[in-house]
Design a protein around this motif. Sequence first.
Motif, PDB file in Angstrom:
ATOM      1  N   LEU A 164       0.820  -1.207   0.000  1.00 32.51           N
ATOM      2  CA  LEU A 164       0.000   0.000   0.000  1.00 32.51           C
ATOM      3  C   LEU A 164       0.856   1.259   0.000  1.00 32.51           C
ATOM      4  N   ARG A 165       0.349   2.255  -0.693  1.00 32.32           N
ATOM      5  CA  ARG A 165       1.031   3.559  -0.702  1.00 32.32           C
ATOM      6  C   ARG A 165       1.053   4.121   0.713  1.00 32.32           C
ATOM      7  N   SER A 186       0.349   6.519   3.700  1.00 30.76           N
ATOM      8  CA  SER A 186      -0.822   7.300   4.109  1.00 30.76           C
ATOM      9  C   SER A 186      -2.145   6.761   3.569  1.00 30.76           C
ATOM     10  N   THR A 187      -2.174   5.514   3.117  1.00 32.07           N
ATOM     11  CA  THR A 187      -3.440   4.898   2.711  1.00 32.07           C
ATOM     12  C   THR A 187      -4.345   4.769   3.926  1.00 32.07           C
ATOM     13  N   ASP A 188      -5.587   5.180   3.770  1.00 32.27           N
ATOM     14  CA  ASP A 188      -6.573   5.094   4.840  1.00 32.27           C
ATOM     15  C   ASP A 188      -7.612   4.071   4.426  1.00 32.27           C
ATOM     16  N   LEU A 189      -7.564   2.892   5.012  1.00 31.87           N
ATOM     17  CA  LEU A 189      -8.464   1.807   4.625  1.00 31.87           C
ATOM     18  C   LEU A 189      -9.893   1.992   5.118  1.00 31.87           C
ATOM     19  N   ALA A 235     -10.977   1.827  -5.070  1.00 29.82           N
ATOM     20  CA  ALA A 235     -10.196   2.395  -3.969  1.00 29.82           C
ATOM     21  C   ALA A 235      -8.844   1.697  -3.848  1.00 29.82           C
ATOM     22  N   LEU A 236      -8.832   0.387  -3.997  1.00 32.67           N
ATOM     23  CA  LEU A 236      -7.560  -0.333  -3.919  1.00 32.67           C
ATOM     24  C   LEU A 236      -6.651   0.010  -5.093  1.00 32.67           C
ATOM     25  N   GLU A 254      -6.209   2.801  -6.278  1.00 37.51           N
ATOM     26  CA  GLU A 254      -5.523   4.031  -5.889  1.00 37.51           C
ATOM     27  C   GLU A 254      -4.592   3.806  -4.698  1.00 37.51           C
ATOM     28  N   ALA A 255      -4.806   2.719  -3.952  1.00 33.49           N
ATOM     29  CA  ALA A 255      -4.020   2.464  -2.744  1.00 33.49           C
ATOM     30  C   ALA A 255      -2.781   1.609  -2.994  1.00 33.49           C
ATOM     31  N   ALA A 257       0.619   0.422  -4.341  1.00 35.66           N
ATOM     32  CA  ALA A 257       1.806   1.144  -4.826  1.00 35.66           C
ATOM     33  C   ALA A 257       2.076   0.797  -6.284  1.00 35.66           C
ATOM     34  N   ALA A 303      -2.083  -1.106  -9.311  1.00 37.53           N
ATOM     35  CA  ALA A 303      -2.156   0.347  -9.245  1.00 37.53           C
ATOM     36  C   ALA A 303      -2.853   0.864 -10.510  1.00 37.53           C
TER      37      ALA A 303
END
Length: 123
Positions: free
Chosen positions: A11-12, A14-17, A62-63, A65-66, A68, A88
């Motif tokens: 995950l990138r 600062s990813t907020d799940l 959403a994933l 974008e999350a 990497a 990605a």
Amino acid sequence: MIRGTLIAESLRPSTDLRVVGFSIVRLRRQDVSDSAADDQPKVWALLDFEAADEAADEIGHALAEAVAPDGGWYADFTVGDDRVVVFAHRVFRYRHGDRAGRAEANKYGRTVGVPERQLDWGE
């Protein structure tokens, strides 16, 4: 019910799940030194998750974008009779047993650096 696994290291930052509406049901660590690529960590934190089927498209986007964009990472989950594989900025969804759909996702995975031995998501 959607069921899947995320690799925390994929995950990138600062990813907020919390924004994608799924529940993490288990956290585990796994030694992957025999299958990790040279530039990947040898121990991964795996997040098993669940969500309602209706959230599949939202979670997939959403994933996308999350995850990497470098390192050959992807996430995957099942929803009903479908497999969803997320890279990605790219989402593949195909029916279980659809060899052409799976081959397309595998081919794309190779182009973004996923090692052959990691193109092993379930059917």
